[in-house]
Design a protein around this motif. Sequence first.
Motif, mmCIF file in Angstrom:
data_model
loop_
_atom_site.group_PDB
_atom_site.id
_atom_site.type_symbol
_atom_site.label_atom_id
_atom_site.label_comp_id
_atom_site.label_asym_id
_atom_site.label_seq_id
_atom_site.Cartn_x
_atom_site.Cartn_y
_atom_site.Cartn_z
ATOM 1 N N MET A 161 3.926 -1.124 5.611
ATOM 2 C CA MET A 161 5.365 -1.137 5.396
ATOM 3 C C MET A 161 5.719 0.048 4.490
ATOM 4 S SD MET A 161 6.326 -3.787 7.111
ATOM 5 C CE MET A 161 7.948 -4.190 6.558
ATOM 6 N N ALA A 162 6.864 0.634 4.708
ATOM 7 C CA ALA A 162 7.306 1.786 3.916
ATOM 8 C C ALA A 162 7.380 1.445 2.435
ATOM 9 C CB ALA A 162 8.647 2.295 4.422
ATOM 10 N N THR A 163 7.826 0.248 2.087
ATOM 11 C CA THR A 163 7.928 -0.138 0.675
ATOM 12 C C THR A 163 6.555 -0.209 0.026
ATOM 13 O OG1 THR A 163 7.959 -2.464 1.330
ATOM 14 C CG2 THR A 163 10.100 -1.393 0.936
ATOM 15 N N GLU A 164 5.564 -0.720 0.770
ATOM 16 C CA GLU A 164 4.194 -0.774 0.252
ATOM 17 C C GLU A 164 3.646 0.633 0.047
ATOM 18 O OE1 GLU A 164 1.617 -3.443 0.245
ATOM 19 O OE2 GLU A 164 3.082 -5.049 0.434
ATOM 20 N N PHE A 165 3.873 1.488 1.024
ATOM 21 C CA PHE A 165 3.404 2.873 0.939
ATOM 22 C C PHE A 165 4.037 3.572 -0.265
ATOM 23 C CE2 PHE A 165 3.857 7.394 1.845
ATOM 24 C CZ PHE A 165 2.537 7.736 2.119
ATOM 25 N N ASP A 166 5.331 3.421 -0.447
ATOM 26 C CA ASP A 166 6.037 4.052 -1.562
ATOM 27 C C ASP A 166 5.530 3.533 -2.904
ATOM 28 O OD1 ASP A 166 7.506 5.477 0.280
ATOM 29 O OD2 ASP A 166 9.294 4.198 0.119
ATOM 30 N N ARG A 167 5.288 2.224 -2.987
ATOM 31 C CA ARG A 167 4.786 1.645 -4.241
ATOM 32 C C ARG A 167 3.420 2.195 -4.604
ATOM 33 N NH1 ARG A 167 1.233 -2.047 -4.768
ATOM 34 N NH2 ARG A 167 1.461 -2.871 -2.659
ATOM 35 N N VAL A 168 2.510 2.213 -3.660
ATOM 36 C CA VAL A 168 1.159 2.695 -3.927
ATOM 37 C C VAL A 168 1.166 4.193 -4.218
ATOM 38 C CG1 VAL A 168 -1.145 2.976 -2.938
ATOM 39 C CG2 VAL A 168 0.080 0.832 -2.648
ATOM 40 N N MET A 212 -5.095 0.037 -9.051
ATOM 41 C CA MET A 212 -4.065 0.165 -8.029
ATOM 42 C C MET A 212 -4.155 -1.063 -7.145
ATOM 43 S SD MET A 212 -3.201 3.292 -5.388
ATOM 44 C CE MET A 212 -3.906 4.498 -6.404
ATOM 45 N N THR A 213 -3.028 -1.624 -6.833
ATOM 46 C CA THR A 213 -3.011 -2.833 -5.998
ATOM 47 C C THR A 213 -3.222 -2.476 -4.540
ATOM 48 O OG1 THR A 213 -0.626 -2.683 -5.845
ATOM 49 C CG2 THR A 213 -1.503 -4.058 -7.595
ATOM 50 N N GLU A 214 -3.574 -3.474 -3.765
ATOM 51 C CA GLU A 214 -3.870 -3.245 -2.362
ATOM 52 C C GLU A 214 -2.613 -3.091 -1.519
ATOM 53 O OE1 GLU A 214 -6.853 -4.789 -0.265
ATOM 54 O OE2 GLU A 214 -8.244 -4.957 -1.919
ATOM 55 N N VAL A 215 -2.800 -2.438 -0.408
ATOM 56 C CA VAL A 215 -1.727 -2.267 0.568
ATOM 57 C C VAL A 215 -1.998 -3.240 1.706
ATOM 58 C CG1 VAL A 215 -0.690 -0.675 2.220
ATOM 59 C CG2 VAL A 215 -1.426 0.158 0.000
ATOM 60 N N HIS A 216 -0.983 -3.939 2.135
ATOM 61 C CA HIS A 216 -1.115 -4.850 3.276
ATOM 62 C C HIS A 216 -0.989 -4.019 4.547
ATOM 63 C CE1 HIS A 216 -1.012 -8.302 0.670
ATOM 64 N NE2 HIS A 216 0.028 -7.778 0.055
ATOM 65 N N ARG A 217 -2.007 -4.132 5.392
ATOM 66 C CA ARG A 217 -2.015 -3.376 6.648
ATOM 67 C C ARG A 217 -1.711 -4.315 7.806
ATOM 68 N NH1 ARG A 217 -4.275 1.563 5.855
ATOM 69 N NH2 ARG A 217 -5.339 1.842 3.888
ATOM 70 N N TYR A 218 -1.033 -3.777 8.777
ATOM 71 C CA TYR A 218 -0.660 -4.549 9.955
ATOM 72 C C TYR A 218 -1.075 -3.772 11.191
ATOM 73 C CZ TYR A 218 2.383 -6.651 6.435
ATOM 74 O OH TYR A 218 2.857 -7.253 5.320
ATOM 75 N N LYS A 219 -1.302 -4.499 12.291
ATOM 76 C CA LYS A 219 -1.568 -3.844 13.572
ATOM 77 C C LYS A 219 -0.230 -3.559 14.235
ATOM 78 C CE LYS A 219 -6.033 -3.708 13.951
ATOM 79 N NZ LYS A 219 -6.714 -2.449 13.995
#
Length: 167
Positions: free
Chosen positions: A31-38, A1-8
């Motif tokens: 980001m919602a797109t990252e969350f949905d992908r993972v 599974m690829t990583e999710v980019h996290r932001y403050k």
Amino acid sequence: MTEVHRYKAVTMISAAGATIGYDPHGPDVVMATEFDRVTAERDALQQRLNAADQRIDDFAGGECEWSCEDDSGIWNSGCGETWSFHEDGPEENGMHFCHSCGKHLVVKVAEQEQDDDWHMNPCKQGHRDVGAAGGVAACNQCDEKVEAATTQEAFERWNASHPAPQE
């Protein structure tokens, strides 16, 4: 599974001048797109795992009982499939597992075919694919064997040392 980019989290201060404030101790967001992908990747992996677990459960242990239709050479499996042999049956043709469900193949002995004088008990591991020839009584699954001067003697020694199953 690829990583999710996290932001403050960045907060906007709606005071005069509309400055943007940054809180280094604020919550992490994605980001919602990252969350949905993972989430989709995780769900797909879970489905593959569930399917693999089901296959293991389906094939684990158990037997598929085959029976012959008279002397036609047509055999019906316990899982609902049909197989045809030109000569002999599944055991004589080297089949130890059902070609459909993959379970251990067991031949159902028809009442009229059963000859109590030559019925061999299962091996010590419970395999029923046993036979006697050439002075040797043996299991065709685990190679357990009893040798004697004659086939009849090997057969008798086998049954004497292998109790009949309780039914």
